[in-house]
Design a protein around this motif. Structure first.
Motif, short mmCIF file in Angstrom:
data_model
loop_
_atom_site.label_atom_id
_atom_site.label_comp_id
_atom_site.label_asym_id
_atom_site.label_seq_id
_atom_site.Cartn_x
_atom_site.Cartn_y
_atom_site.Cartn_z
N SER A 135 -100.70 -1.56 -4.36
CA SER A 135 -99.95 -2.75 -4.78
C SER A 135 -100.89 -3.88 -5.19
N LEU A 136 -101.82 -3.57 -6.08
CA LEU A 136 -102.81 -4.54 -6.53
C LEU A 136 -102.50 -5.02 -7.95
N SER A 137 -102.75 -6.29 -8.19
CA SER A 137 -102.59 -6.87 -9.51
C SER A 137 -103.96 -7.24 -10.06
N THR A 138 -104.17 -6.98 -11.34
CA THR A 138 -105.46 -7.31 -11.96
C THR A 138 -105.46 -8.69 -12.59
N GLN A 139 -104.34 -9.40 -12.53
CA GLN A 139 -104.24 -10.76 -13.06
C GLN A 139 -104.06 -11.72 -11.89
N ILE A 140 -105.03 -12.62 -11.71
CA ILE A 140 -105.03 -13.50 -10.55
C ILE A 140 -104.96 -14.94 -11.01
#
Length: 263
Positions: free
Chosen positions: A113-118
């Motif tokens: 559940s990781l997002s590459t846009q922070i």
């Protein structure tokens, strides 16, 4: 349990043990004041929490035995100084190497559940406050409808408050679509951070800096510029909409997969 949740579980194991002992004390000292069923539930919950904290190593090892990311787990907890909370089965586990060259990035992101846009951090204090307020109002109505005495109602409130605390502690922050330009984004070609592009070959390493009284927790990046000079970027975690575990997982896997390996 994905590797992120295993690390998170290890990090908060002391909190699990503390709440277990608190509930055990309340169950033992309040047996005469609260109802029998509620007393039994409180006692059972406390025992379960204490057992989970005592057998955390066995629980994690069992989950890792079925995971493709166990080497990443050992690597991350050592770099984040969490290895003192976990008993390694042998020294080889301490030096486990990463190998994500042929592993699907999308699968890894989805599994954890990781997002590459922070983007910048959005306060969730209001959600926590609203949740507790609604819960307390609900408990007040329930106590009047079912004529609960003060001791039983207080125990329900304590159990509910602990449950809500666990939810916000272990749940992922939902990142909906935003018009805001991300401050950090991960791409196969480079790390785009604070309007600076760093190729994965030029990113040399990262270091987690634990927070304290006079400083906030942060992650320091070490990289080379075009002239091969060593440079650093300090990432203040409190300013970003990402947890420290998510960030170091992304840095480790993207560096290993797309950059020159230094591990």
């Amino acid at each position: 349990m994905c590797v992120k949740n295993s690390i998170r579980f290890l990090e908060h194991s002391s909190f699990i043990a503390a709440t277990g002992f608190i509930l055990l004390v309340l169950a033992c000292n309040g047996g005469d004041q609260i109802g029998g069923d509620l007393h039994l539930v409180t006692f059972a919950v406390s025992v379960v929490l204490i057992l989970i904290s005592l057998f955390k190593n066995s629980i994690i090892r069992y989950q890792l035995s079925r995971s493709e990311h166990k080497n990443l787990f050992y690597y991350i907890i050592e770099r984040m100084q969490l290895d003192e909370n976990f008993s390694f089965t042998n020294e080889q586990m301490r030096n486990a190497s990463l190998n994500y060259r042929d592993y699907s990035t999308n699968d890894f992101l989805r599994d954890n559940s990781l997002s590459t846009q922070i983007g910048s951090r959005k306060s969730k204090s209001w959600r926590i406050i609203i949740t507790y307020v609604v819960f307390l109002i609900g408990m007040l109505l329930i106590s009047r409808i079912f004529s609960l005495d003060f001791d039983n109602c207080a125990m329900f409130v304590i159990l509910g408050a602990i449950g809500i605390g666990y939810y916000f502690l272990f749940s992922d922050t939902k990142r909906g679509s935003s018009k805001e330009e991300p401050l950090i984004s991960f791409h196969p070609s480079c790390l785009n951070i604070f309007n600076k592009k760093i190729s994965w070959d030029n990113l040399l390493d990262w270091r987690y800096n634990e927070g304290g009284k006079d400083r906030n927790s942060s992650v320091t990046l070490y990289y080379q510029n075009a002239n091969l000079d060593m440079k650093t970027i300090n990432i203040e975690l409190k300013t970003l909409n990402i947890s420290k575990i998510d960030l170091v997982l992304l840095l480790s896997v993207f560096k290993e997969k797309y950059g020159q390996s230094i591990y």
